[in-house]
Design a protein around this motif. Structure first.
Motif, short mmCIF file in Angstrom:
data_model
loop_
_atom_site.label_atom_id
_atom_site.label_comp_id
_atom_site.label_asym_id
_atom_site.label_seq_id
_atom_site.Cartn_x
_atom_site.Cartn_y
_atom_site.Cartn_z
N GLY A 135 -0.29 8.08 -2.34
CA GLY A 135 -0.13 7.09 -3.32
C GLY A 135 0.16 5.72 -3.11
N GLY A 136 -0.07 4.84 -4.07
CA GLY A 136 0.29 3.65 -3.69
C GLY A 136 1.93 3.25 -3.94
N ASP A 137 2.49 4.48 -4.55
CA ASP A 137 4.01 4.24 -4.38
C ASP A 137 4.81 4.91 -2.94
N GLY A 138 3.70 5.06 -2.24
CA GLY A 138 4.67 5.72 -1.01
C GLY A 138 4.91 7.24 -1.15
N CYS A 139 4.60 7.67 -2.16
CA CYS A 139 4.57 9.36 -2.10
C CYS A 139 3.42 10.09 -1.87
N ILE A 140 3.66 11.31 -1.80
CA ILE A 140 2.62 12.38 -1.58
C ILE A 140 2.61 13.38 -2.33
N SER A 141 1.61 13.68 -3.33
CA SER A 141 1.46 14.53 -4.27
C SER A 141 0.77 15.79 -3.54
N ALA B 205 8.14 3.74 2.21
CA ALA B 205 8.72 2.44 1.21
C ALA B 205 7.39 1.74 0.72
N GLN B 206 6.08 2.14 1.27
CA GLN B 206 4.92 1.31 0.89
C GLN B 206 3.85 2.23 0.76
N PRO B 207 2.52 2.10 0.14
CA PRO B 207 1.55 2.86 0.25
C PRO B 207 1.16 3.69 1.41
N LEU C 54 0.96 15.25 8.55
CA LEU C 54 1.26 13.98 8.90
C LEU C 54 0.77 12.87 8.08
N SER C 55 1.62 11.94 7.78
CA SER C 55 1.33 10.78 7.12
C SER C 55 1.45 9.38 7.60
N ALA C 56 0.98 8.44 7.27
CA ALA C 56 1.31 7.04 7.73
C ALA C 56 1.35 6.02 6.58
N SER C 57 1.91 4.79 6.67
CA SER C 57 2.02 4.18 5.38
C SER C 57 1.93 2.70 5.89
N GLU C 58 1.67 1.80 5.05
CA GLU C 58 1.78 0.44 5.20
C GLU C 58 3.34 -0.31 5.71
N ASP C 59 3.88 0.75 5.38
CA ASP C 59 5.42 0.35 5.93
C ASP C 59 5.66 0.38 7.50
N GLY C 60 4.47 0.94 8.17
CA GLY C 60 4.51 1.31 9.71
C GLY C 60 5.16 2.50 10.21
N GLY C 61 5.68 3.18 9.10
CA GLY C 61 6.08 4.58 9.55
C GLY C 61 5.10 5.74 9.47
N ILE C 62 5.35 6.70 10.17
CA ILE C 62 4.76 7.66 10.44
C ILE C 62 5.63 9.11 10.18
N ARG C 63 5.33 9.88 9.25
CA ARG C 63 6.12 11.17 8.98
C ARG C 63 5.24 12.48 9.41
#
Length: 109
Positions: free
Chosen positions: A53-59, A82-84, A98-107
């Motif tokens: 999601g755009g809120d940085g969460c994964i459902s 912290a970002q989408p 695995l997820s990546a975000s506009e905040d530059g993070g990979i989880r």
């Protein structure tokens, strides 16, 4: 091809995820979310659907038997970006997300 059951999964900025049957092109179901959606992936057996999601969460939604429903009551929200969310990958037979975000993070989940 279209996966195990011949379905197409879509996520949209209009805050909905949709599942279609590929051969008949008929919609199977729609899920309305609280935020706009930026990524989608399903596990290899198409039992779980992950929405970024755009809120940085994964459902996470369990896909119902017969592929006609998603059990919204069984949904889980994973927070950590912290970002989408920009990308999702389901690996290792569905045991690793695995997820990546506009905040530059990979989880890894």
């Amino acid at each position: 091809q279209g996966g195990v059951r011949g379905r197409i999964f879509s996520a949209s900025l209009d805050r909905t995820a949709r599942v279609f049957e590929i051969f008949s092109k008929q919609p199977l179901f729609t899920i309305a979310c609280d935020t706009y959606l930026t990524a989608i992936v399903v596990d290899c057996e198409e039992r779980r659907m992950f929405l970024g999601g755009g809120d940085g969460c994964i459902s996470v939604f369990r896909l119902g038997s017969g592929a006609t429903t998603a059990e919204a009551s069984g949904s889980v929200v994973m927070e950590g970006h912290a970002q989408p969310v920009t990308s999702l990958l389901c690996a290792k037979q569905g045991t690793l997300l695995l997820s990546a975000s506009e905040d530059g993070g990979i989880r890894a989940w």
